[in-house]
Design a protein around this motif. Structure first.
Motif, PDB file in Angstrom:
ATOM      1  N   LEU A 229       0.832  -1.192   0.000  1.00 40.01           N
ATOM      2  CA  LEU A 229       0.000   0.000   0.000  1.00 40.01           C
ATOM      3  C   LEU A 229       0.866   1.242   0.000  1.00 40.01           C
ATOM      4  CD1 LEU A 229      -2.898  -0.897  -0.137  1.00 40.01           C
ATOM      5  CD2 LEU A 229      -1.713  -2.381   1.468  1.00 40.01           C
ATOM      6  N   ASP A 230       0.819   1.972  -1.105  1.00 43.43           N
ATOM      7  CA  ASP A 230       1.612   3.180  -1.266  1.00 43.43           C
ATOM      8  C   ASP A 230       1.135   4.262  -0.292  1.00 43.43           C
ATOM      9  OD1 ASP A 230       3.582   4.724  -2.905  1.00 43.43           O
ATOM     10  OD2 ASP A 230       1.800   5.939  -3.339  1.00 43.43           O
ATOM     11  N   ALA A 231       2.095   5.043   0.229  1.00 42.75           N
ATOM     12  CA  ALA A 231       1.780   6.181   1.111  1.00 42.75           C
ATOM     13  C   ALA A 231       0.799   5.785   2.210  1.00 42.75           C
ATOM     14  CB  ALA A 231       1.224   7.343   0.287  1.00 42.75           C
ATOM     15  N   ALA A 232       1.088   4.676   2.880  1.00 42.59           N
ATOM     16  CA  ALA A 232       0.146   4.134   3.866  1.00 42.59           C
ATOM     17  C   ALA A 232      -0.114   5.095   5.016  1.00 42.59           C
ATOM     18  CB  ALA A 232       0.669   2.800   4.399  1.00 42.59           C
TER      19      ALA A 232
ATOM     20  N   ILE B 236       7.374   5.544   6.348  1.00 39.96           N
ATOM     21  CA  ILE B 236       8.753   6.029   6.487  1.00 39.96           C
ATOM     22  C   ILE B 236       9.107   6.232   7.958  1.00 39.96           C
ATOM     23  CG2 ILE B 236      10.432   7.735   5.707  1.00 39.96           C
ATOM     24  CD1 ILE B 236       9.049   6.244   3.433  1.00 39.96           C
ATOM     25  N   HIS B 237       8.207   6.884   8.710  1.00 39.08           N
ATOM     26  CA  HIS B 237       8.486   7.217  10.106  1.00 39.08           C
ATOM     27  C   HIS B 237       7.348   6.735  10.998  1.00 39.08           C
ATOM     28  CE1 HIS B 237      11.627   9.827   8.547  1.00 39.08           C
ATOM     29  NE2 HIS B 237      10.732  10.482   7.819  1.00 39.08           N
ATOM     30  N   GLY B 238       7.595   6.779  12.301  1.00 37.08           N
ATOM     31  CA  GLY B 238       6.529   6.524  13.258  1.00 37.08           C
ATOM     32  C   GLY B 238       6.562   5.122  13.835  1.00 37.08           C
ATOM     33  N   ASP B 239       5.576   4.845  14.685  1.00 36.89           N
ATOM     34  CA  ASP B 239       5.430   3.546  15.332  1.00 36.89           C
ATOM     35  C   ASP B 239       4.731   2.594  14.367  1.00 36.89           C
ATOM     36  OD1 ASP B 239       4.847   1.356  16.882  1.00 36.89           O
ATOM     37  OD2 ASP B 239       3.723   2.448  18.415  1.00 36.89           O
TER      38      ASP B 239
ATOM     39  N   VAL C  80       4.907  -3.519   7.432  1.00 37.72           N
ATOM     40  CA  VAL C  80       5.243  -2.214   6.858  1.00 37.72           C
ATOM     41  C   VAL C  80       6.705  -2.227   6.441  1.00 37.72           C
ATOM     42  CG1 VAL C  80       3.529  -0.898   8.188  1.00 37.72           C
ATOM     43  CG2 VAL C  80       5.840  -1.222   9.103  1.00 37.72           C
ATOM     44  N   THR C  81       7.085  -1.233   5.663  1.00 33.75           N
ATOM     45  CA  THR C  81       8.472  -1.082   5.225  1.00 33.75           C
ATOM     46  C   THR C  81       9.350  -0.707   6.409  1.00 33.75           C
ATOM     47  OG1 THR C  81       7.867   1.181   4.604  1.00 33.75           O
ATOM     48  CG2 THR C  81       7.970  -0.454   2.840  1.00 33.75           C
ATOM     49  N   ASN C  82      10.450  -1.402   6.582  1.00 32.04           N
ATOM     50  CA  ASN C  82      11.325  -1.200   7.742  1.00 32.04           C
ATOM     51  C   ASN C  82      12.414  -0.180   7.398  1.00 32.04           C
ATOM     52  OD1 ASN C  82      12.721  -1.384  10.118  1.00 32.04           O
ATOM     53  ND2 ASN C  82      13.126  -3.575   9.978  1.00 32.04           N
TER      54      ASN C  82
ATOM     55  N   CYS D 269      15.644   0.140   9.862  1.00 30.92           N
ATOM     56  CA  CYS D 269      16.799  -0.735   9.656  1.00 30.92           C
ATOM     57  C   CYS D 269      17.429  -0.528   8.281  1.00 30.92           C
ATOM     58  CB  CYS D 269      16.410  -2.192   9.870  1.00 30.92           C
ATOM     59  SG  CYS D 269      16.153  -2.584  11.616  1.00 30.92           S
ATOM     60  N   TYR D 270      16.644  -0.097   7.293  1.00 26.62           N
ATOM     61  CA  TYR D 270      17.241   0.251   5.993  1.00 26.62           C
ATOM     62  C   TYR D 270      18.364   1.257   6.200  1.00 26.62           C
ATOM     63  CZ  TYR D 270      17.772   3.822   2.430  1.00 26.62           C
ATOM     64  OH  TYR D 270      18.308   4.791   1.609  1.00 26.62           O
ATOM     65  N   LYS D 271      18.082   2.312   6.939  1.00 23.41           N
ATOM     66  CA  LYS D 271      19.091   3.340   7.167  1.00 23.41           C
ATOM     67  C   LYS D 271      20.219   2.792   8.026  1.00 23.41           C
ATOM     68  CE  LYS D 271      20.991   7.106   9.268  1.00 23.41           C
ATOM     69  NZ  LYS D 271      21.820   7.149  10.500  1.00 23.41           N
ATOM     70  N   GLY D 272      19.853   2.051   9.080  1.00 21.29           N
ATOM     71  CA  GLY D 272      20.851   1.558  10.016  1.00 21.29           C
ATOM     72  C   GLY D 272      21.852   0.613   9.388  1.00 21.29           C
ATOM     73  N   ILE D 273      21.415  -0.180   8.420  1.00 23.02           N
ATOM     74  CA  ILE D 273      22.319  -1.173   7.825  1.00 23.02           C
ATOM     75  C   ILE D 273      23.442  -0.504   7.040  1.00 23.02           C
ATOM     76  CG2 ILE D 273      22.479  -2.990   6.076  1.00 23.02           C
ATOM     77  CD1 ILE D 273      19.761  -4.014   7.057  1.00 23.02           C
ATOM     78  N   TYR D 274      23.105   0.413   6.136  1.00 19.20           N
ATOM     79  CA  TYR D 274      24.199   1.007   5.349  1.00 19.20           C
ATOM     80  C   TYR D 274      25.000   2.007   6.191  1.00 19.20           C
ATOM     81  CZ  TYR D 274      21.737   5.470   4.361  1.00 19.20           C
ATOM     82  OH  TYR D 274      21.115   6.682   4.463  1.00 19.20           O
ATOM     83  N   SER D 275      24.316   2.733   7.079  1.00 17.91           N
ATOM     84  CA  SER D 275      25.002   3.735   7.891  1.00 17.91           C
ATOM     85  C   SER D 275      25.998   3.097   8.855  1.00 17.91           C
ATOM     86  CB  SER D 275      23.966   4.548   8.671  1.00 17.91           C
ATOM     87  OG  SER D 275      24.581   5.521   9.477  1.00 17.91           O
TER      88      SER D 275
END
Length: 432
Positions: free
Chosen positions: A186-189, A218-221, A234-236, A239-245
């Motif tokens: 679902l886009d822009a959930a 993108i953000h939130g609980d 939902v899209t995680n 962790c997406y950011k945490g993995i490459y960073s």
């Protein structure tokens, strides 16, 4: 009862880019979607068992400006083409997930065009959020409407109008009945009211008990959207950011904190199988996001062994690069051909990770425990498997429990007393 996503590996394509389609709708039918059948062998070699096909509905340009929810984009082919593809994918035990772009439509959407023509006399004037005739838009319409984040080419639907909800649910009904699709992203959930997701969940469950709903958040609980009444996942992005960073800063504390926060002993998502990724059609390719290409294999190890559902974005298995610009995402969504795929150590690594993810039950639930952590070394446990990583530029030692282990990545047998040496930019998956 276990859901099929607990043992799923996704492959994500953005079809309009993947097939090199025209940037704008031509209304000419080109049977490009048929070419995906040739990719099934590659998907199976990666142990992929779920294909997420990005925006597929007929649209004006990039796919997220829908014209018709009941037809695939003619730049990709016909509904009959897609029906044959779905059948072939299912014959190969590959689930089919579509993009549900239900927050907004394009200005060429038939009901919006009716409002443009008939204005206040249109029976569809209440189909769009906050549409009223006391203002205007950057398109000089004799009315105003809500858009998605100020992009007025994307007209926000009024999901508090039951006729709109019914139109969307009837479309979902068709895609399930005629194509046997297995889920929706679902886009822009975060922009969609909860009551619609509750309707969607009840409806899809009545049609297909194991139907899967995943929201782009993108953000939130994440619990706000992924719960028993609404979505399954939902899209995680955390962790997406945490993995490459973590690799770019040589600081595994960042991703270890996220893993523990989500699925540790007091994790806030202990019952959620989140949708994990390291790149997609909206963010820089992982091979471009990493400062050191040697970290790519460790990134993939984390993607496949962390709690949740791994998803591989097309082309990233062979290190395709791309950085978004201020005004365009096109470089993230390139045309690719099957003969572009070159077998290399990253592809081989991903194939092995896929085999491990599918075969080893340790990775099918949400058990997680941190074992060892420094800035450049990280060891965590998933049931009877230890995942050990080193992002340093030199071999390093880590402390793990004494015992005999099998390294599932190469089948070596290791007898460990107290420490284990990991080579530079390397990882091991150790089974007791």
């Amino acid at each position: 009862m276990n859901h099929w996503t607990q043992n799923a590996i996704f492959y994500h394509i953005y079809p309009l880019g993947f097939f090199g389609c025209e940037k704008l709708q031509t209304n000419q039918t080109v049977h490009r979607i048929n070419e995906l059948e040739q990719w099934i062998g590659h998907l199976r070699s990666l142990h992929v068992n779920a294909l997420y096909i990005g925006p597929l509905f007929a649209s004006s340009s990039h796919g997220y400006d829908t014209i018709d929810y009941y037809e695939i984009d003619p730049r990709l082919g016909t509904n009959e083409d897609f029906k044959k593809l779905c059948q072939k994918l299912h014959e190969n035990q590959i689930k089919v997930i579509l993009d549900g772009v239900f927050n907004h439509v394009g200005r060429e959407f038939w009901a919006f065009k009716d409002v443009c023509e008939k204005k206040w006399d249109s029976p569809y004037k209440e189909w769009f959020s906050n549409l009223h005739f006391e203002g205007t838009t950057p398109y000089h319409d004799p009315f105003y409407y809500d858009s998605w984040e100020g992009h007025y080419e994307l007209v926000k639907l009024n999901l508090y109008n039951q006729n709109v909800c019914d139109h969307l649910l009837q479309a979902v009904n068709m895609w399930i009945d005629e194509f046997d699709i297995d889920g929706l992203r679902l886009d822009a959930a975060n922009c969609i009211p909860p009551h619609f997701f509750k309707q969607l969940k009840n409806f899809t469950q009545s049609k297909k008990k194991d139907f899967w709903l995943m929201g782009e958040v993108i953000h939130g609980d994440y619990n706000q959207w992924a719960n028993q009444e609404m979505l399954d996942s939902v899209t995680n992005y955390e962790c997406y950011k945490g993995i490459y960073s973590s690799h770019n800063t040589k600081n595994y504390f960042e991703i270890a904190y996220a893993f523990n926060r989500q699925h540790g002993d007091h994790g806030i998502y202990k019952n959620l199988y989140l949708y994990n990724f390291v790149d997609n059609h909206d963010v820089d390719r992982i091979a471009s996001a990493l400062h050191d290409p040697r970290d790519l294999k460790n990134v993939m190890t984390l993607l496949y062994t962390m709690c949740g559902i791994p998803s591989l974005y097309y082309g990233s298995e062979w290190g395709i690069t791309g950085k978004r610009s201020k005004h365009s995402d096109e470089v993230l969504r390139p045309e690719v051909h099957l003969n572009d795929i070159k077998q290399n150590d990253v592809v081989s690594h991903i194939q092995k990770l896929g085999e491990i993810k599918i075969k080893e039950e340790s990775f099918h639930d949400l058990h997680y425990q941190q074992i060892y952590l420094t800035n450049e070394q990280f060891v965590f446990q998933r049931n009877n498997c230890l995942i050990a990583l080193n992002c340093a530029d030199h071999p390093s030692e880590v402390k793990i429990p004494e015992g005999t282990y099998q390294n599932l990545l190469n089948d070596d047998i290791l007898h460990i007393r107290s420490t284990l040496t990991i080579q530079a930019h390397d990882s091991l998956i150790l089974k007791t």
